[in-house]
Scaffold this motif. Structure first.
Motif, PDB file in Angstrom:
ATOM      1  N   ARG A 143      -3.990  35.589 -35.775  1.00  0.00           N
ATOM      2  CA  ARG A 143      -4.612  35.388 -37.084  1.00  0.00           C
ATOM      3  C   ARG A 143      -4.431  33.952 -37.582  1.00  0.00           C
ATOM      4  NH1 ARG A 143      -6.171  39.463 -40.512  1.00  0.00           N
ATOM      5  NH2 ARG A 143      -6.485  38.908 -42.697  1.00  0.00           N
ATOM      6  N   ARG A 144      -3.298  33.363 -37.295  1.00  0.00           N
ATOM      7  CA  ARG A 144      -3.038  32.001 -37.760  1.00  0.00           C
ATOM      8  C   ARG A 144      -4.003  31.012 -37.117  1.00  0.00           C
ATOM      9  NH1 ARG A 144       1.062  29.002 -40.068  1.00  0.00           N
ATOM     10  NH2 ARG A 144       1.302  26.867 -39.286  1.00  0.00           N
ATOM     11  N   ARG A 147      -7.392  31.432 -38.645  1.00  0.00           N
ATOM     12  CA  ARG A 147      -7.391  30.875 -39.999  1.00  0.00           C
ATOM     13  C   ARG A 147      -7.593  29.359 -39.970  1.00  0.00           C
ATOM     14  NH1 ARG A 147      -5.804  31.781 -45.227  1.00  0.00           N
ATOM     15  NH2 ARG A 147      -4.922  29.977 -46.292  1.00  0.00           N
ATOM     16  N   THR A 151     -10.638  27.711 -42.078  1.00  0.00           N
ATOM     17  CA  THR A 151     -10.409  26.807 -43.203  1.00  0.00           C
ATOM     18  C   THR A 151     -11.013  25.433 -42.946  1.00  0.00           C
ATOM     19  OG1 THR A 151      -8.208  26.262 -42.310  1.00  0.00           O
ATOM     20  CG2 THR A 151      -8.328  27.980 -43.985  1.00  0.00           C
ATOM     21  N   THR A 383     -10.293  35.297 -44.662  1.00  0.00           N
ATOM     22  CA  THR A 383      -9.850  33.907 -44.797  1.00  0.00           C
ATOM     23  C   THR A 383     -10.930  33.041 -45.415  1.00  0.00           C
ATOM     24  OG1 THR A 383      -8.430  34.153 -42.849  1.00  0.00           O
ATOM     25  CG2 THR A 383      -8.938  31.916 -43.557  1.00  0.00           C
ATOM     26  N   HIS A 387     -10.327  31.257 -48.975  1.00  0.00           N
ATOM     27  CA  HIS A 387     -10.270  29.801 -49.025  1.00  0.00           C
ATOM     28  C   HIS A 387     -11.378  29.236 -49.903  1.00  0.00           C
ATOM     29  CE1 HIS A 387      -8.457  26.119 -47.619  1.00  0.00           C
ATOM     30  NE2 HIS A 387      -9.627  25.635 -47.231  1.00  0.00           N
ATOM     31  N   ASP A 435      -4.175  23.540 -42.576  1.00  0.00           N
ATOM     32  CA  ASP A 435      -5.573  23.850 -42.315  1.00  0.00           C
ATOM     33  C   ASP A 435      -6.116  23.085 -41.121  1.00  0.00           C
ATOM     34  OD1 ASP A 435      -6.517  24.117 -45.811  1.00  0.00           O
ATOM     35  OD2 ASP A 435      -5.534  25.522 -44.456  1.00  0.00           O
TER      36      ASP A 435
END
Length: 474
Positions: A143-144, A147, A151, A383, A387, A435
């Motif tokens: 997931r990171r 993301r 972003t 996300t 964001h 980001d």
């Protein structure tokens, strides 16, 4: 279901039947309702409720060309069809309508139901082999990492239209983000993204340039496969090519196309409908501002109320059987009514009641063919919206809610426009540290495949972001 239908398409149901007096355009031979055409597609939810009142959990319907099928309306009946491949197979070669020549070579049904060497059209051991490779490839992305990609693209979009104080969040946001992120997960360079966005949109709309757009998507994927054969990376293409399941190049290509197009179509709708709900529904607006409800809760409500795909085709009966009180013949086509099942009064007696945290909806399917990329789709949607609201905290609808419109087809419904306004702002050229994306592939010198005709995909040779946004300034 497979018995011959009367030739007279003007046959109407008798007085007293729930269908009596309705627009004849909705009715085909024998008074069976059509699931296609402007009358049927103007309000799919109303049609589902009429069918439920007339037939219960499973209803006979007609598809394009008045080809007969069964629409599964009940929540429980849908789960039964999804979870018992021994009775309801994914192998479309079983379809008697196709075997009997009732589905022509030019039928608009074929792109959806024509058998291909993919996990979605297989069962048993072959399905486990192909599906296992896809699952392993998709599960490698955390997931990171997703993301970071999301972003970055959100920041670039806000940087583009942030100073104007106005945007249109369907065509300038939702229709682009999923494809741009998926190209990163497939290990494609940035410059591939904008053209694939346009080609995918053109392909899904079925325009006169759809074939050229499909050729472009296939050519791009073939070129990527060749690049990854020479220089594998940490991406889905390399994962499928190297998987112990031993996928052929054609199987790799077919599954990459499936993931790319399916993930784009469903996530576009999920983002657009969630943004619409956040901006217009007073329950969510109040909860979000008060901190009592999370964005994942909002996503779950949308997945109940407006599934990214309202129907999935399909399942084919392996033998004569019964479902929802209907006698199903071997080779009959079943359409999974995801939207109808989500509104089944047996599981949702009050459709206005909130369903925070309840994930028993049908939007991602169930059983062996449950959507393999649902976590990625949710991550992109959650996300991107989170964001966007962080960057533009006073985002508000620029028109009356009643002015919003949708277009529908038999498989899905799309929000047409979502115009918004906000306080103009300019972001720094470089987003904050977390980001920053981690590049999935090194830069490449070889160009992207030749683009299809200009009607399908524009060809200006500028930076990839200018290429994408130029069309909206015309």
């Amino acid at each position: 279901m497979t018995a011959p239908l009367p030739d007279d398409s003007s046959v109407l149901p008798p007085p007293g039947c729930p269908a009596h007096g309705l627009d004849p355009g909705l009715l085909g031979p024998g008074g069976v309702r059509r699931l296609y055409g402007p009358e049927a597609e103007s309000d799919p939810w109303a049609l589902y409720e009429k069918l439920r009142a007339e037939h219960g959990e499973v209803a006979p319907v007609l598809l394009h060309g008045d080809v007969p099928a069964w629409l599964v309306l009940g929540h429980s009946a849908n789960l039964t069809a999804m979870r018992t491949p021994s009775r309801f197979s994914r192998d479309s070669r079983r379809w008697t309508a196709f075997q009997d020549g009732r589905v022509g070579a030019d039928s608009p049904l074929l792109p959806v139901v024509a058998w291909q060497p993919m996990c979605v059209f297989t069962d048993g051991e072959e399905h486990r082999r192909l599906r296992g490779a896809v699952n392993d490839g998709l599960n490698r992305f955390d997931r990171r990492g997703i993301r970071r990609h999301v972003t970055r693209f959100v920041d670039q979009m806000v940087q583009e239209y942030g100073p104007t104080g106005r945007a249109e969040l369907v065509t300038q946001f939702a229709e682009h983000l999923p494809m741009l992120v998926m190209t990163q997960l497939l290990g494609m360079p940035d410059e591939y993204g904008p053209r694939l966005v346009e080609a995918a949109r053109d392909l899904m709309k079925g325009t006169e340039t759809a074939i050229a757009s499909n050729d472009y998507v296939v050519a791009t994927l073939r070129r990527t496969i060749e690049r990854k054969r020479a220089a594998p990376g940490d991406d889905l293409v390399s994962s499928l090519m190297q998987h112990p399941a031993g996928l052929t190049d054609d199987e790799v290509l077919a599954h990459l196309r499936l993931v790319l197009l399916a993930a784009n179509e469903t996530t576009v709708n999920l983002i657009a409908d969630t943004l619409k709900m956040v901006l217009t529904d007073p329950r969510f607006r109040a909860h979000l501002s008060g901190g009592h409800m999370t964005l994942p809760d909002a996503l779950d409500q949308v997945l109940w109320d407006s599934p990214p795909l309202i129907i999935v085709a399909g399942r084919w009966a392996t033998g004569d059987t019964e479902l929802g009180g209907q006698q199903i013949k071997a080779g009959d086509l079943l359409l999974l009514g995801l939207a109808a099942g989500n509104y089944d009064p047996t599981v949702r007696p009050d459709p206005t009641a909130p369903l925070f945290g309840n994930r028993s909806h049908l939007s991602f399917g169930s059983g062996p063919h449950e959507c393999p990329g649902q976590d990625i789709g949710r991550a992109i949607a959650e996300t991107s919206i989170d964001h966007l609201l962080t960057r533009l905290p006073d985002l508000r609808l620029a028109v009356e809610e009643g002015e919003l419109t949708w277009t529908s087809a038999w498989l899905s419904r799309h929000l047409v426009r979502l115009p918004v306004e906000f306080t103009p702002r300019t972001l720094d050229d470089e987003p904050a540290g977390e980001d920053e994306p981690t590049a999935s592939v090194p830069p490449v010198a070889d160009p992207a495949p030749p683009a299809p005709p200009a009607a399908a995909v524009p060809r200006p040779r500028r930076s990839w972001w200018s290429l994408l946004t130029a069309r909206f300034r015309r």
